[in-house]
Design a protein around this motif. Structure first.
Motif, PDB file in Angstrom:
ATOM      1  N   THR A 176       0.804  -1.220   0.000  1.00  0.00           N
ATOM      2  CA  THR A 176       0.000   0.000   0.000  1.00  0.00           C
ATOM      3  C   THR A 176       0.839   1.273   0.000  1.00  0.00           C
ATOM      4  O   THR A 176       0.283   2.370   0.069  1.00  0.00           O
ATOM      5  CB  THR A 176      -0.932   0.025   1.219  1.00  0.00           C
ATOM      6  N   GLU A 228     -11.098  -3.495  -3.117  1.00  0.00           N
ATOM      7  CA  GLU A 228     -11.825  -2.726  -2.091  1.00  0.00           C
ATOM      8  C   GLU A 228     -12.809  -1.744  -2.709  1.00  0.00           C
ATOM      9  O   GLU A 228     -13.818  -1.390  -2.094  1.00  0.00           O
ATOM     10  CB  GLU A 228     -10.840  -1.973  -1.190  1.00  0.00           C
ATOM     11  N   TRP A 280     -15.304   7.541  -4.922  1.00  0.00           N
ATOM     12  CA  TRP A 280     -15.104   6.153  -4.511  1.00  0.00           C
ATOM     13  C   TRP A 280     -16.337   5.344  -4.902  1.00  0.00           C
ATOM     14  O   TRP A 280     -17.457   5.696  -4.533  1.00  0.00           O
ATOM     15  CB  TRP A 280     -14.894   6.094  -3.005  1.00  0.00           C
ATOM     16  N   PRO A 317     -17.746   1.826  -4.085  1.00  0.00           N
ATOM     17  CA  PRO A 317     -17.410   0.799  -3.099  1.00  0.00           C
ATOM     18  C   PRO A 317     -17.498  -0.613  -3.657  1.00  0.00           C
ATOM     19  O   PRO A 317     -18.334  -0.910  -4.515  1.00  0.00           O
ATOM     20  CB  PRO A 317     -18.453   1.020  -1.998  1.00  0.00           C
ATOM     21  N   ARG A 335     -15.540  -4.066  -1.524  1.00  0.00           N
ATOM     22  CA  ARG A 335     -15.480  -4.605  -0.156  1.00  0.00           C
ATOM     23  C   ARG A 335     -15.507  -3.503   0.896  1.00  0.00           C
ATOM     24  O   ARG A 335     -16.048  -3.688   1.984  1.00  0.00           O
ATOM     25  CB  ARG A 335     -14.221  -5.470   0.014  1.00  0.00           C
ATOM     26  N   THR A 336     -14.888  -2.360   0.593  1.00  0.00           N
ATOM     27  CA  THR A 336     -14.890  -1.236   1.530  1.00  0.00           C
ATOM     28  C   THR A 336     -15.958  -0.236   1.130  1.00  0.00           C
ATOM     29  O   THR A 336     -15.879   0.394   0.073  1.00  0.00           O
ATOM     30  CB  THR A 336     -13.508  -0.550   1.564  1.00  0.00           C
TER      31      THR A 336
END
Length: 259
Positions: A43, A103, A120, A122, A124-125
């Motif tokens: 990351t 994610e 964003w 979404p 999984r997150t």
């Protein structure tokens, strides 16, 4: 105030680019009591700010040549279509749509007046785990030279609604997501640039129990007080602060009568 039932146009994530992540994590721990969870080696130093194990923000390494700042992410159902909308509306694409390890899918932009923001989609997150509690995000605010033009730009992307409010010295516009009750769906505002502001920007607001105590802690921890605590009728007490790298944020002690 902001919830976590994120829908199109809702602020769903915030993160910060930092030139010194350990120092930044120490500052926000002192100011808000946030824990810092560093993610894996893939990351690039990115990690989560957390309260009681719930993610309330994130921080990563600062891009070369960039200034440290908080970035607000808005939920989208189609990152690629939003990216085309940014171009069509006169904005700039800083980071093309990209998938983030399953994610979700993001893109980062600059609006037509120079304020950076992101989206964003979404997977999984979903987004932040906790908002509008003590020491968490409760509001986002756009400061621009031309609020009417800004609202037109973002309305084209997300369908936001707005309502004008008269406050001393300016017209403030409360913005809401496109669907549902307008007041319940409000999450932020658009305001003209304040005296001394030279650049458009989104500013995140965090709920706190004592604005003046937080401002004192920020100053003692290497930050600065951009605007000292002041009372806003029917809202609460507000201060603008900056962390040691210069990233600006605001804190709000809500008026208890507004609960």
């Amino acid at each position: 105030m902001l919830g976590t039932d994120f829908r199109t146009g809702s602020p769903s994530w915030i993160d910060l680019g930092s030139p010194d992540i350990p120092r930044t994590a120490a500052f926000y721990r002192a100011v808000f009591g946030w824990d810092f969870q560093l993610l894996g080696p893939d990351t690039g130093g990115y990690g989560f700010f957390q309260v009681d194990g719930k993610t309330v923000g994130a921080v990563g390494e600062l891009d070369a040549g960039a200034s440290s700042r908080w970035t607000v992410y808005f939920q989208t159902e189609d990152t690629d279509a939003t990216t085309q909308g940014v171009r069509d509306g006169g904005g700039t694409v800083r980071v093309e749509p990209m998938d983030v390890m399953g994610e979700g899918r993001l893109a980062q932009y600059t609006d037509q007046q120079g304020a950076d923001f992101a989206v964003w989609k979404p997977a999984r997150t979903r987004g932040l785990d906790l908002t509008s509690a003590d020491n968490t995000l409760c509001w986002v605010e756009l400061h621009v030279a031309d609020p009417v033009a800004a609202l037109g730009f973002y309305r084209g992307l997300f369908g936001w609604r707005s309502k004008e409010m008269s406050v001393p010295g300016m017209t403030y516009r409360v913005v809401s997501i496109a669907d549902g009750d307008q007041e319940d769906g409000s999450f932020g505002g658009v305001a003209p640039l304040m005296e001394g502001e030279t650049a458009a920007r989104w500013v995140p607001y965090f709920t706190v129990a004592d604005v003046d105590a937080v401002a004192d802690t920020a100053r003692a921890s290497g930050g600065t007080v951009v605007m000292p605590g002041s009372d806003v009728p029917e809202v609460g007490r507000i201060a603008w602060l900056a962390d040691p790298a210069g990233a600006v944020f605001a804190v709000l002690e809500p008026d208890p009568r507004m609960g």
